[in-house]
Design a protein around this motif. Structure first.
Motif, PDB file in Angstrom:
ATOM      1  N   THR A 203       0.848  -1.197   0.000  1.00  0.00           N
ATOM      2  CA  THR A 203       0.000   0.000   0.000  1.00  0.00           C
ATOM      3  C   THR A 203       0.885   1.250   0.000  1.00  0.00           C
ATOM      4  O   THR A 203       1.861   1.308   0.753  1.00  0.00           O
ATOM      5  CB  THR A 203      -0.886  -0.035   1.263  1.00  0.00           C
ATOM      6  N   PRO A 204       0.557   2.249  -0.831  1.00  0.00           N
ATOM      7  CA  PRO A 204       1.392   3.456  -0.859  1.00  0.00           C
ATOM      8  C   PRO A 204       1.512   4.114   0.516  1.00  0.00           C
ATOM      9  O   PRO A 204       0.569   4.115   1.303  1.00  0.00           O
ATOM     10  CB  PRO A 204       0.639   4.375  -1.829  1.00  0.00           C
ATOM     11  N   GLY A 205       2.697   4.651   0.780  1.00  0.00           N
ATOM     12  CA  GLY A 205       2.954   5.391   2.015  1.00  0.00           C
ATOM     13  C   GLY A 205       3.119   6.866   1.688  1.00  0.00           C
ATOM     14  O   GLY A 205       3.495   7.234   0.567  1.00  0.00           O
ATOM     15  N   GLU A 206       2.827   7.698   2.666  1.00  0.00           N
ATOM     16  CA  GLU A 206       2.936   9.152   2.507  1.00  0.00           C
ATOM     17  C   GLU A 206       4.157   9.609   3.291  1.00  0.00           C
ATOM     18  O   GLU A 206       4.291   9.295   4.471  1.00  0.00           O
ATOM     19  CB  GLU A 206       1.658   9.780   3.072  1.00  0.00           C
ATOM     20  N   ASN A 207       5.036  10.321   2.620  1.00  0.00           N
ATOM     21  CA  ASN A 207       6.343  10.617   3.217  1.00  0.00           C
ATOM     22  C   ASN A 207       6.529  12.098   3.493  1.00  0.00           C
ATOM     23  O   ASN A 207       6.205  12.932   2.650  1.00  0.00           O
ATOM     24  CB  ASN A 207       7.458  10.168   2.259  1.00  0.00           C
ATOM     25  N   SER A 208       7.071  12.420   4.666  1.00  0.00           N
ATOM     26  CA  SER A 208       7.518  13.797   4.861  1.00  0.00           C
ATOM     27  C   SER A 208       9.000  13.780   5.181  1.00  0.00           C
ATOM     28  O   SER A 208       9.511  12.851   5.821  1.00  0.00           O
ATOM     29  CB  SER A 208       6.695  14.519   5.924  1.00  0.00           C
ATOM     30  N   HIS A 209       9.679  14.802   4.685  1.00  0.00           N
ATOM     31  CA  HIS A 209      11.138  14.890   4.796  1.00  0.00           C
ATOM     32  C   HIS A 209      11.521  16.046   5.706  1.00  0.00           C
ATOM     33  O   HIS A 209      10.772  17.006   5.855  1.00  0.00           O
ATOM     34  CB  HIS A 209      11.764  15.090   3.411  1.00  0.00           C
ATOM     35  N   ARG A 210      12.696  15.941   6.278  1.00  0.00           N
ATOM     36  CA  ARG A 210      13.231  16.997   7.119  1.00  0.00           C
ATOM     37  C   ARG A 210      14.696  17.130   6.704  1.00  0.00           C
ATOM     38  O   ARG A 210      15.411  16.126   6.665  1.00  0.00           O
ATOM     39  CB  ARG A 210      13.124  16.513   8.570  1.00  0.00           C
ATOM     40  N   HIS A 211      15.134  18.323   6.360  1.00  0.00           N
ATOM     41  CA  HIS A 211      16.492  18.548   5.865  1.00  0.00           C
ATOM     42  C   HIS A 211      16.830  17.578   4.736  1.00  0.00           C
ATOM     43  O   HIS A 211      17.934  17.024   4.687  1.00  0.00           O
ATOM     44  CB  HIS A 211      17.526  18.400   6.989  1.00  0.00           C
ATOM     45  N   GLY A 212      15.860  17.299   3.840  1.00  0.00           N
ATOM     46  CA  GLY A 212      16.115  16.437   2.684  1.00  0.00           C
ATOM     47  C   GLY A 212      16.161  14.949   2.997  1.00  0.00           C
ATOM     48  O   GLY A 212      16.437  14.138   2.119  1.00  0.00           O
ATOM     49  N   ILE A 213      15.890  14.570   4.258  1.00  0.00           N
ATOM     50  CA  ILE A 213      15.964  13.158   4.654  1.00  0.00           C
ATOM     51  C   ILE A 213      14.576  12.706   5.095  1.00  0.00           C
ATOM     52  O   ILE A 213      13.869  13.454   5.782  1.00  0.00           O
ATOM     53  CB  ILE A 213      16.960  12.963   5.823  1.00  0.00           C
TER      54      ILE A 213
END
Ligand code: ADP
Ligand code: MG
Length: 383
Positions: A203-213
């Motif tokens: 199932t697709p996951g939703e991603n958030s990044h911090r400082h490009g990571i």
């Protein structure tokens, strides 16, 4: 079919390799890891760790003489290494598939050639190419074509002059110039494909990044059913066109309600870590299955999940004093599982571990995971 107690080879010794070793061990296989780092996370738990460079042919000979098949967890393994090993033993994914994913120019060209939605870009091999690039690409992101990861080798450039400056700072290495997109969200699809062409996606996951990571992955992604289906279809099409065998991660941007592919990872993906805890079969077990020619598992998740990455800065307390974070804070959270990779030294930005919270109610899982993230000391300085 390659069956236990056969020995499998893994190129790369990072955390993705370490989870592969664990999955293979549970299934009864032995694993040899090749990685130049004496203390690599996967090497530490492998049956044998060949401490050697990826182009050390004597070490590659030893690997192929002792392994039934070989795979990788690291997209920067030289394609020549995979080609060399493939003369002796099965290598999945193939050198040609990895070569596309390890070079941003080849990757974007592949997407364009296959009519797969992607953002506007230009291939940059010289200052001349920059000057000839469509001015509509600005503001843009200049990314080195090879060896970038976790936001490294990237510069946000507002103008042609800034892009030329950044290109020189990157040593005039080949780059892609991408239009800076207004992102509504980022999602990813991890899938496995076997030799017969069967595909099973998570199932697709939703991603958030911090400082490009990557910082947080929320599963299921909060997407419309139509976009969810489209993301899975596009990821499957990519795997087919690459003739891909193994576990593949595909990163997407959502811009103006439209899905565009950002990049592919020819290996398990950080945004698929939760599959260890929330799915019937993990992305790592699928990697073992695809490599060994076993039928792929049905990957359905039994729980909603939120994964939080633990980066090295967490080891630096007040006054930059180096100390182990207080893991008891996390162990107190119901439904939370902590994974630490056994890395010897924490550096800011280094992926040291992660935790996953699972449960029945996605909204409650998210609240619990974000509270645990704050409690362990991850701060939102940027937002
Ligand atoms: P990496 O190999 O470091 O993961 P990515 O190309 O995925 O490199 O870039 C890292 C992150 O930077 C992305 O997940 C996204 O948040 C941001 N980013 C990258 N390219 C763009 C772009 N063209 N427009 C807007 N944001 C971008
Ligand atoms: Mg990325």
């Amino acid at each position: 079919m390659i069956l236990p107690p056969a020995t499998l080879g893994m190129l790369g010794g990072g955390q993705l390799g370490r989870f592969f070793v664990s999955a293979a061990h549970e299934m009864g296989y032995k694993v040899w890891v090749l990685d130049p780092d004496q203390n690599s996370p996967a090497g530490l738990i492998a049956d044998r760790h060949l401490v050697a460079a990826y182009d050390d042919f004597a070490a590659l000979d030893e690997l192929s003489a002792n392994c039934a098949a070989v795979t990788t967890e690291f997209e920067n393994v030289p394609a020549t290494t995979l080609d060399y090993l493939a003369k002796f033993i099965p290598v999945h994914p193939s050198a040609s598939a990895v070569a596309v994913c390890q070079n941003r120019i080849a990757e974007k060209t592949f997407l364009a050639d296959n009519d797969i939605p992607h953002g506007p870009f230009a291939a940059i091999r010289s200052e001349e190419d920059l000057r000839n690039a469509d001015p509509a690409l600005f503001p843009a992101v200049l990314k080195v074509a090879r060896f970038g990861y976790d936001g490294k080798g990237q510069a946000r450039v507002a103008s042609l002059d800034a892009a030329i400056h950044a290109f020189h700072q990157f040593g005039c290495e080949a780059c892609v110039l991408e239009k800076m997109l207004q992102l509504d969200a980022e999602v990813s699809v991890v899938l496995a494909r076997d030799e017969a062409g069967n595909v099973r996606n998570f199932t697709p996951g939703e991603n958030s990044h911090r400082h490009g990571i990557l910082d947080v992955t929320i599963v299921p992604a909060r997407l419309s059913p139509a976009l969810t289906e489209q993301a899975c279809d596009v990821a499957c099409r990519i795997a087919e066109r690459l003739g891909y065998i193994g576990t593949l991660g595909v990163e997407f941007f959502i811009c103006d309600g439209q899905l565009v592919v950002n990049e592919m990872a020819p290996r398990p993906h950080n945004s698929g870590h939760h599959t260890i805890d929330a799915n019937l079969i993990s992305q790592y077990e699928q990697q073992v299955r695809a490599l060994c020619g076993l039928p792929l598992g049905e990957p359905g998740e039994h729980s909603a999940a939120v994964m939080v990455n633990l980066l090295g800065e967490l080891w630096y307390g007040a006054d930059d004093h180096y100390r182990e974070p207080d893991w008891s804070v996390l162990h107190a959270v119901p439904g939370l599982r902590l994974h630490l990779y056994g890395k010897h030294h924490a550096r800011p930005g280094r992926k040291m571990g992660h935790f996953t919270v699972i449960g029945d109610d996605p909204a409650k899982v998210l609240v619990a995971a974000l509270a645990a993230r704050e409690a362990i000391g991850i701060q939102d300085d940027e937002h």
